[in-house]
Motif scaffolding. Structure first.
Motif, PDB file in Angstrom:
ATOM      1  N   ALA A 243       0.831  -1.209   0.000  1.00  0.00           N
ATOM      2  CA  ALA A 243       0.000   0.000   0.000  1.00  0.00           C
ATOM      3  C   ALA A 243       0.867   1.261   0.000  1.00  0.00           C
ATOM      4  O   ALA A 243       0.541   2.262  -0.664  1.00  0.00           O
ATOM      5  CB  ALA A 243      -0.920  -0.006   1.222  1.00  0.00           C
ATOM      6  N   GLU A 244       1.988   1.225   0.730  1.00  0.00           N
ATOM      7  CA  GLU A 244       2.890   2.382   0.751  1.00  0.00           C
ATOM      8  C   GLU A 244       3.604   2.560  -0.582  1.00  0.00           C
ATOM      9  O   GLU A 244       3.858   3.692  -1.016  1.00  0.00           O
ATOM     10  CB  GLU A 244       3.901   2.217   1.890  1.00  0.00           C
ATOM     11  N   VAL A 245       3.961   1.452  -1.248  1.00  0.00           N
ATOM     12  CA  VAL A 245       4.558   1.540  -2.584  1.00  0.00           C
ATOM     13  C   VAL A 245       3.570   2.185  -3.552  1.00  0.00           C
ATOM     14  O   VAL A 245       3.942   3.025  -4.383  1.00  0.00           O
ATOM     15  CB  VAL A 245       4.991   0.148  -3.088  1.00  0.00           C
ATOM     16  N   THR A 246       2.291   1.800  -3.443  1.00  0.00           N
ATOM     17  CA  THR A 246       1.257   2.412  -4.288  1.00  0.00           C
ATOM     18  C   THR A 246       1.183   3.913  -4.051  1.00  0.00           C
ATOM     19  O   THR A 246       1.075   4.702  -4.997  1.00  0.00           O
ATOM     20  CB  THR A 246      -0.114   1.773  -3.992  1.00  0.00           C
ATOM     21  N   TYR A 277       4.763   5.131 -17.990  1.00  0.00           N
ATOM     22  CA  TYR A 277       5.353   4.516 -16.796  1.00  0.00           C
ATOM     23  C   TYR A 277       6.885   4.585 -16.840  1.00  0.00           C
ATOM     24  O   TYR A 277       7.529   5.007 -15.859  1.00  0.00           O
ATOM     25  CB  TYR A 277       4.890   3.065 -16.696  1.00  0.00           C
ATOM     26  N   SER A 278       7.478   4.201 -17.993  1.00  0.00           N
ATOM     27  CA  SER A 278       8.943   4.139 -18.100  1.00  0.00           C
ATOM     28  C   SER A 278       9.586   5.511 -18.164  1.00  0.00           C
ATOM     29  O   SER A 278      10.633   5.738 -17.544  1.00  0.00           O
ATOM     30  CB  SER A 278       9.347   3.319 -19.336  1.00  0.00           C
ATOM     31  N   ASN A 279       8.971   6.437 -18.927  1.00  0.00           N
ATOM     32  CA  ASN A 279       9.620   7.716 -19.203  1.00  0.00           C
ATOM     33  C   ASN A 279       9.207   8.845 -18.275  1.00  0.00           C
ATOM     34  O   ASN A 279       9.894   9.867 -18.225  1.00  0.00           O
ATOM     35  CB  ASN A 279       9.356   8.139 -20.650  1.00  0.00           C
ATOM     36  N   TYR A 280       8.104   8.686 -17.551  1.00  0.00           N
ATOM     37  CA  TYR A 280       7.617   9.792 -16.731  1.00  0.00           C
ATOM     38  C   TYR A 280       7.439   9.412 -15.261  1.00  0.00           C
ATOM     39  O   TYR A 280       7.887  10.142 -14.379  1.00  0.00           O
ATOM     40  CB  TYR A 280       6.298  10.335 -17.297  1.00  0.00           C
ATOM     41  N   ILE A 316       5.567  -1.095  -9.915  1.00  0.00           N
ATOM     42  CA  ILE A 316       4.181  -1.581  -9.960  1.00  0.00           C
ATOM     43  C   ILE A 316       4.082  -2.993  -9.388  1.00  0.00           C
ATOM     44  O   ILE A 316       3.119  -3.329  -8.694  1.00  0.00           O
ATOM     45  CB  ILE A 316       3.667  -1.557 -11.418  1.00  0.00           C
ATOM     46  N   LYS A 317       5.078  -3.806  -9.668  1.00  0.00           N
ATOM     47  CA  LYS A 317       5.044  -5.191  -9.204  1.00  0.00           C
ATOM     48  C   LYS A 317       4.993  -5.274  -7.673  1.00  0.00           C
ATOM     49  O   LYS A 317       4.350  -6.173  -7.109  1.00  0.00           O
ATOM     50  CB  LYS A 317       6.265  -5.939  -9.725  1.00  0.00           C
ATOM     51  N   ALA A 318       5.657  -4.313  -7.001  1.00  0.00           N
ATOM     52  CA  ALA A 318       5.688  -4.327  -5.533  1.00  0.00           C
ATOM     53  C   ALA A 318       4.514  -3.578  -4.913  1.00  0.00           C
ATOM     54  O   ALA A 318       4.369  -3.558  -3.690  1.00  0.00           O
ATOM     55  CB  ALA A 318       7.002  -3.713  -5.046  1.00  0.00           C
ATOM     56  N   SER A 319       3.659  -2.979  -5.748  1.00  0.00           N
ATOM     57  CA  SER A 319       2.524  -2.216  -5.236  1.00  0.00           C
ATOM     58  C   SER A 319       1.321  -3.120  -4.988  1.00  0.00           C
ATOM     59  O   SER A 319       1.326  -4.306  -5.321  1.00  0.00           O
ATOM     60  CB  SER A 319       2.142  -1.114  -6.231  1.00  0.00           C
ATOM     61  N   SER A 320       0.270  -2.550  -4.444  1.00  0.00           N
ATOM     62  CA  SER A 320      -0.947  -3.322  -4.187  1.00  0.00           C
ATOM     63  C   SER A 320      -1.734  -3.576  -5.467  1.00  0.00           C
ATOM     64  O   SER A 320      -2.562  -4.486  -5.520  1.00  0.00           O
ATOM     65  CB  SER A 320      -1.828  -2.569  -3.175  1.00  0.00           C
ATOM     66  N   HIS A 321      -1.477  -2.804  -6.528  1.00  0.00           N
ATOM     67  CA  HIS A 321      -2.194  -2.979  -7.791  1.00  0.00           C
ATOM     68  C   HIS A 321      -1.664  -4.159  -8.603  1.00  0.00           C
ATOM     69  O   HIS A 321      -2.433  -4.846  -9.287  1.00  0.00           O
ATOM     70  CB  HIS A 321      -2.092  -1.707  -8.637  1.00  0.00           C
TER      71      HIS A 321
END
Length: 609
Positions: A243-246, A277-280, A316-321
């Motif tokens: 949740a904090e990563v998100t 995602y990659s550039n911004y 993103i992989k470590a986020s809740s999404h």
């Protein structure tokens, strides 16, 4: 694509300034780089060359003034600007990359595509047809290392399918351009930059694939996930919950909208989700996450005053999404951006607009980002490199040798009359002689009383007053017996033989007889109204041929050059390099870049403008 020589090559043509600016704007928008980085990757003097591949596919290549191809397009009326390996060497993080064993690289150079079994590392969220770089994976002293990009290509399938255990065969990347292919051969063919040694194995780069297989068809299994991090013995570390990563990624999105996305022209939209995602978003992640959002789980353990080491990867992989699409849909629900469903030709979700007037964007407090830290480090490295280059400046010294009436004086100084002396040494020897013989005028301290030896060295011989005197008669001197110290030094040096020494770092100094004169850079009107820039007198300073210098300036100035003998001078006295146009600024920069001190270059504008 370029495994065979290019055909139907047209003559290179310099881009107009307006076209170059448009090209730069397209690249800055497409790849999410800064304007300063755009100036490096799309430099002034860019040339364009039309060509056809061996399969008769038309294209355009944009080359640096030094000849290195930087960007190219493939296909008729194509607007996709693809970076070459030379460009990726300048900015290695321009594209996401896949890694492959060293045994596969020669096969790629030979024209083969990258197969799935040959992939060691592949990032998440890559779409089909997305541009990627390929880097060689190896180990150095027990540590993993990645080479600079050795190939550019497009994904043959999405990265989530590439990681699937079911997908064990087939193509991973359609290779477009590689190191040592025929497009690369058009450039300087310089040495590949050094590898990047990683401190430890990353999540996607594992020991299990190290140098596996001898061909691109070798079997390979998907890289295993890294083990859970062990409890650190040090107290100065932190981990984040999903949740904090998100929340951190949400802050990065707000940072991107309030800075880089805010200034993008409307023509830059829509932007593919992976590109956003990659550039911004990723470059706008906090450089010091714990100052933006303190980690709840590890807050009690962090006792050091220094910024703690964050063990959790902010992705993103470590986020809740877990999914980029889900994350963006949540942002759309919060009215931060507008999405468009995937299209047939573009399977990625598109971002059509961002809401720069959103209350969260307006109240967002900027923070130091990961990209800021990288840019600071890059500027520091560039400054150090510039300082090192400045340290390679030529050392030019004017020297003098005792001659005629000054020989006896230098013998009296107690030095070898065959030696060469600098101005400082001559002054020191003369001051020592004046002090030893107590020649300072007691009434006027600024004047020196001339003894017979100094008088004979400094005096000017005059013509005999009477024409009837014998030729052997002694000359008459018309000079006072006292003189200022600086004037005396000047008189003595004027009777000595002129020499000069040019010393280059790492080479033996070159010493020659004669008076050294500055290089002349003259702009004048020739052939009617045409202005040309003429360079002469450079031979004592540059250890390169005039033809080489003319070729270098032809590329730098994007104009015609020629070499000819200096008019009005005898044969063998030097060459004159002509550059079309008013190019004094570029010529001066070129000469200073060769290490010539600025005091030894004189620029004159005789064009009447």
């Amino acid at each position: 694509m370029f495994k065979k020589p290019l055909s139907n090559l047209k003559t290179s043509a310099p881009l107009r300034s307006s076209d170059r600016r448009k090209l730069k704007q397209r690249i800055v928008a497409a790849y999410g780089i800064t304007s300063e980085e755009g100036d490096i990757l799309v430099p002034d003097g860019l040339l364009s060359i039309k060509f056809s591949t061996h399969v008769e596919e038309p294209g355009v290549v944009y080359t640096h003034p030094d000849g290195n191809p930087l960007w190219f397009t493939l296909g008729k009326n194509s607007e996709d600007l693809i970076p070459t390996v030379y460009t990726l060497w300048k900015k290695q993080d321009l594209l996401p990359f896949l890694s492959t064993p060293a045994a596969v690289v020669p096969i790629l150079i030979g024209g083969a595509d990258l197969m799935i079994p040959g992939v060691i590392h592949c990032p998440m969220a890559l779409n089909e047809h997305q541009l990627v770089a390929i880097r060689q994976y190896s180990r150095k002293d027990g540590k993993p290392a990645l080479s600079p990009p050795v190939a550019v290509g497009r994904m043959a399938l999405p990265s989530d399918q590439l990681r699937s255990p079911v997908k064990e065969k087939g193509k991973a990347v359609h290779v477009i351009q590689t190191w040592k292919d025929h497009l690369w051969d058009m450039g300087s063919k310089g040495d590949i930059p050094a590898d990047t040694v990683l401190d430890q194995e990353g999540e996607d780069i594992s020991d299990s694939e190290d140098e596996k297989g001898g061909s691109n068809e070798a079997a390979a299994t998907p890289p295993p996930a890294s083990p859970a991090p062990e409890e650190s013995e040090e107290s100065n570390s932190a981990t984040y919950t999903p949740a904090e990563v998100t929340e951190l990624l949400h802050k990065a999105l707000l940072q991107a909208i309030s800075t880089t996305l805010k200034v993008l022209p409307s023509s830059s939209f829509p932007i593919p989700a992976t590109q956003l995602y990659s550039n911004y978003i990723l470059p706008c992640r906090p450089a010091f996450p714990t100052l933006v959002i303190p980690p709840s789980e590890d807050a009690p353990r962090i006792q050091s005053k220094e910024a703690p080491h964050v063990e959790t990867e902010i992705t993103i992989k470590a986020s809740s999404h877990k999914s980029l699409t889900t994350f963006l849909k949540a942002a759309e629900k919060a009215s931060l951006l507008t999405l468009k469903p995937p299209q047939k030709q573009q399977p990625d979700v598109l971002i059509t607009a961002v809401n720069v007037a959103h209350p969260e964007v307006a109240s967002h407090k900027p923070f130091a980002t990961a990209k800021d830290i990288e840019l600071t480090a890059a500027k520091k490295a560039a400054k150090e490199e510039k300082a090192n280059e400045a340290g390679k400046e030529l050392e030019v010294r004017e020297l003098w040798k005792p001659h005629q009436s000054t020989v006896e004086l230098f013998e009296e100084f107690g030095v070898d009359k065959h030696e060469l002396f600098s101005m400082e040494q001559i002054r020191s020897l003369l001051n020592g002689y004046i002090t030893a013989h107590d020649l300072v005028n007691p009434r006027e301290q600024a004047y020196i009383n001339l003894d017979d030896l100094l008088y004979s060295c400094a005096a000017n011989e005059s013509k005999s007053k009477s024409k009837g005197k014998d030729k052997g008669a002694e000359p008459e001197f018309t000079m006072d017996r006292f003189m200022k110290r600086d004037e005396l030094t000047k008189k003595i040096v004027g009777k000595m033989q002129s020499w000069y020494e040019v010393k280059t770092e790492g080479k033996e100094p070159v010493t020659k007889k004669g008076t050294l004169k500055p290089i002349q850079v003259v702009m004048k009107v020739r052939q009617g109204r045409k202005v040309a820039t003429l360079i002469s007198g450079f031979e004592p300073f540059l250890l390169i041929d005039a033809e080489v210098m003319a070729e270098d300036l032809r590329k730098a100035c994007a104009g015609a050059t020629s070499v000819s003998p200096i008019p009005g001078k005898p044969a063998g006295s030097g060459s004159e390099v002509l550059v079309q146009g008013k190019q004094s600024a570029i010529v001066l920069e070129y000469l200073l870049g060769k290490g010539i001190p600025k005091k030894w270059v004189e620029v004159h504008n005789l064009s009447g403008k």
